[in-house]
Design a protein around this motif. Sequence first.
Motif, PDB file in Angstrom:
ATOM      1  N   GLN A 252       0.829  -1.203   0.000  1.00 54.92           N
ATOM      2  CA  GLN A 252       0.000   0.000   0.000  1.00 54.92           C
ATOM      3  C   GLN A 252       0.869   1.260   0.000  1.00 54.92           C
ATOM      4  OE1 GLN A 252      -3.317   0.072  -0.260  1.00 54.92           O
ATOM      5  NE2 GLN A 252      -3.234   2.307  -0.365  1.00 54.92           N
ATOM      6  N   GLU A 253       1.951   1.247   0.788  1.00 55.63           N
ATOM      7  CA  GLU A 253       2.859   2.395   0.789  1.00 55.63           C
ATOM      8  C   GLU A 253       3.521   2.575  -0.566  1.00 55.63           C
ATOM      9  OE1 GLU A 253       5.569   1.642   3.912  1.00 55.63           O
ATOM     10  OE2 GLU A 253       4.180   2.184   5.548  1.00 55.63           O
ATOM     11  N   LEU A 254       3.890   1.461  -1.197  1.00 55.25           N
ATOM     12  CA  LEU A 254       4.499   1.540  -2.526  1.00 55.25           C
ATOM     13  C   LEU A 254       3.519   2.113  -3.545  1.00 55.25           C
ATOM     14  CD1 LEU A 254       6.938   0.955  -4.322  1.00 55.25           C
ATOM     15  CD2 LEU A 254       6.053  -1.376  -4.628  1.00 55.25           C
ATOM     16  N   GLN A 255       2.268   1.704  -3.451  1.00 48.47           N
ATOM     17  CA  GLN A 255       1.262   2.243  -4.360  1.00 48.47           C
ATOM     18  C   GLN A 255       1.042   3.729  -4.105  1.00 48.47           C
ATOM     19  OE1 GLN A 255      -2.237  -0.118  -3.915  1.00 48.47           O
ATOM     20  NE2 GLN A 255      -1.332  -1.947  -4.895  1.00 48.47           N
ATOM     21  N   ASP A 256       1.060   4.149  -2.843  1.00 48.26           N
ATOM     22  CA  ASP A 256       0.904   5.574  -2.537  1.00 48.26           C
ATOM     23  C   ASP A 256       2.068   6.386  -3.107  1.00 48.26           C
ATOM     24  OD1 ASP A 256      -1.403   4.952  -1.222  1.00 48.26           O
ATOM     25  OD2 ASP A 256      -0.480   4.894   0.778  1.00 48.26           O
ATOM     26  N   ILE A 257       3.291   5.847  -2.976  1.00 43.12           N
ATOM     27  CA  ILE A 257       4.459   6.555  -3.517  1.00 43.12           C
ATOM     28  C   ILE A 257       4.362   6.668  -5.030  1.00 43.12           C
ATOM     29  CG2 ILE A 257       6.962   6.395  -3.832  1.00 43.12           C
ATOM     30  CD1 ILE A 257       7.083   5.097  -1.056  1.00 43.12           C
ATOM     31  N   GLN A 258       3.940   5.581  -5.669  1.00 45.67           N
ATOM     32  CA  GLN A 258       3.813   5.615  -7.126  1.00 45.67           C
ATOM     33  C   GLN A 258       2.733   6.590  -7.565  1.00 45.67           C
ATOM     34  OE1 GLN A 258       3.114   1.569  -8.243  1.00 45.67           O
ATOM     35  NE2 GLN A 258       5.290   0.960  -8.058  1.00 45.67           N
ATOM     36  N   SER A 259       1.620   6.614  -6.844  1.00 48.98           N
ATOM     37  CA  SER A 259       0.555   7.543  -7.221  1.00 48.98           C
ATOM     38  C   SER A 259       0.983   8.997  -7.021  1.00 48.98           C
ATOM     39  CB  SER A 259      -0.701   7.247  -6.398  1.00 48.98           C
ATOM     40  OG  SER A 259      -0.452   7.438  -5.023  1.00 48.98           O
ATOM     41  N   ARG A 260       1.719   9.299  -5.932  1.00 52.00           N
ATOM     42  CA  ARG A 260       2.192  10.659  -5.716  1.00 52.00           C
ATOM     43  C   ARG A 260       3.214  11.065  -6.779  1.00 52.00           C
ATOM     44  NH1 ARG A 260       2.118   9.164  -0.138  1.00 52.00           N
ATOM     45  NH2 ARG A 260       4.362   8.746  -0.237  1.00 52.00           N
ATOM     46  N   SER A 261       4.062  10.098  -7.174  1.00 50.39           N
ATOM     47  CA  SER A 261       5.048  10.391  -8.235  1.00 50.39           C
ATOM     48  C   SER A 261       4.355  10.708  -9.547  1.00 50.39           C
ATOM     49  CB  SER A 261       5.985   9.198  -8.400  1.00 50.39           C
ATOM     50  OG  SER A 261       6.690   8.940  -7.217  1.00 50.39           O
TER      51      SER A 261
END
Length: 269
Positions: A252-261
């Motif tokens: 979930q954290e990885l997906q959040d980082i990707q979405s913010r990027s």
Amino acid sequence: MGCFECCIKCLGGVPYASLVATILCFSGVALFCGCGHVALTGTVSILEQHFSTTASDHALLSEVIQLMQYVIYGIASFFFLYGIILLAEGFYTTSAVKELHGEFKTTACGRCISGMFVFLTYVLGVAWLGVFGFSAVPVFMFYNIWSTCEVIKSLQTNMTVPGDQICVDIRQYGIIPWNAVPGKACGPILENICNTNEFYMSYHLFIVACAGAGATVIALIHFLMILSSNWAYLKDASKMQAYQDIKAKEEQELQDIQSRSKEQLNSYT
């Protein structure tokens, strides 16, 4: 899903090991309690009629036997409830049931309860070993009386030595005091005692009660193996659950980082 498939799926969720242990436990406790209760009553009748004609001589023994019969009632009630609880615990910890009801999550309370059942079943197993040994004592006493009667019969058949001098003194077992009258039986009197229905029934019922106690010990050992396996499964399942929670959190954290990027790249573009 058809009716046949549903039945197969439901049968797959039955903890057969716990079911067999429960049936064996119920059977053993029922044999021990039922046969032991009747055998104790017959033993008192034999003592009153043939070995201790004065009521005051065996008053303490009668009270002890009556107390043991009340204890038998309590044992039967307790193990009826305890067997059902262990069977239910087997249902809710078997892997087949977990698959039927979807996601299964262990808790510290559930693991603690499983560990408590393991400890309690171990204590009960040790206690029933003592009960099994204690239930063999009246079998030994009745066997000695029966074997003495067989010796008297063989002597009468062979016409070698009169059996009047062969006696059984119940006072030497310590169940009645030494001043009890008559306290012993010899020759034809002892043979008549062995031919009574009370002696025959009490002897065989004590044997069945001893066998029931042994079956209960086996059932508790079976339960102990099942509970230990279930506890180990719950422990491994808790570790797997913690691993999956950490993995899901990291994803979930990885997906959040990707979405913010992506958002930052779009805003820059």
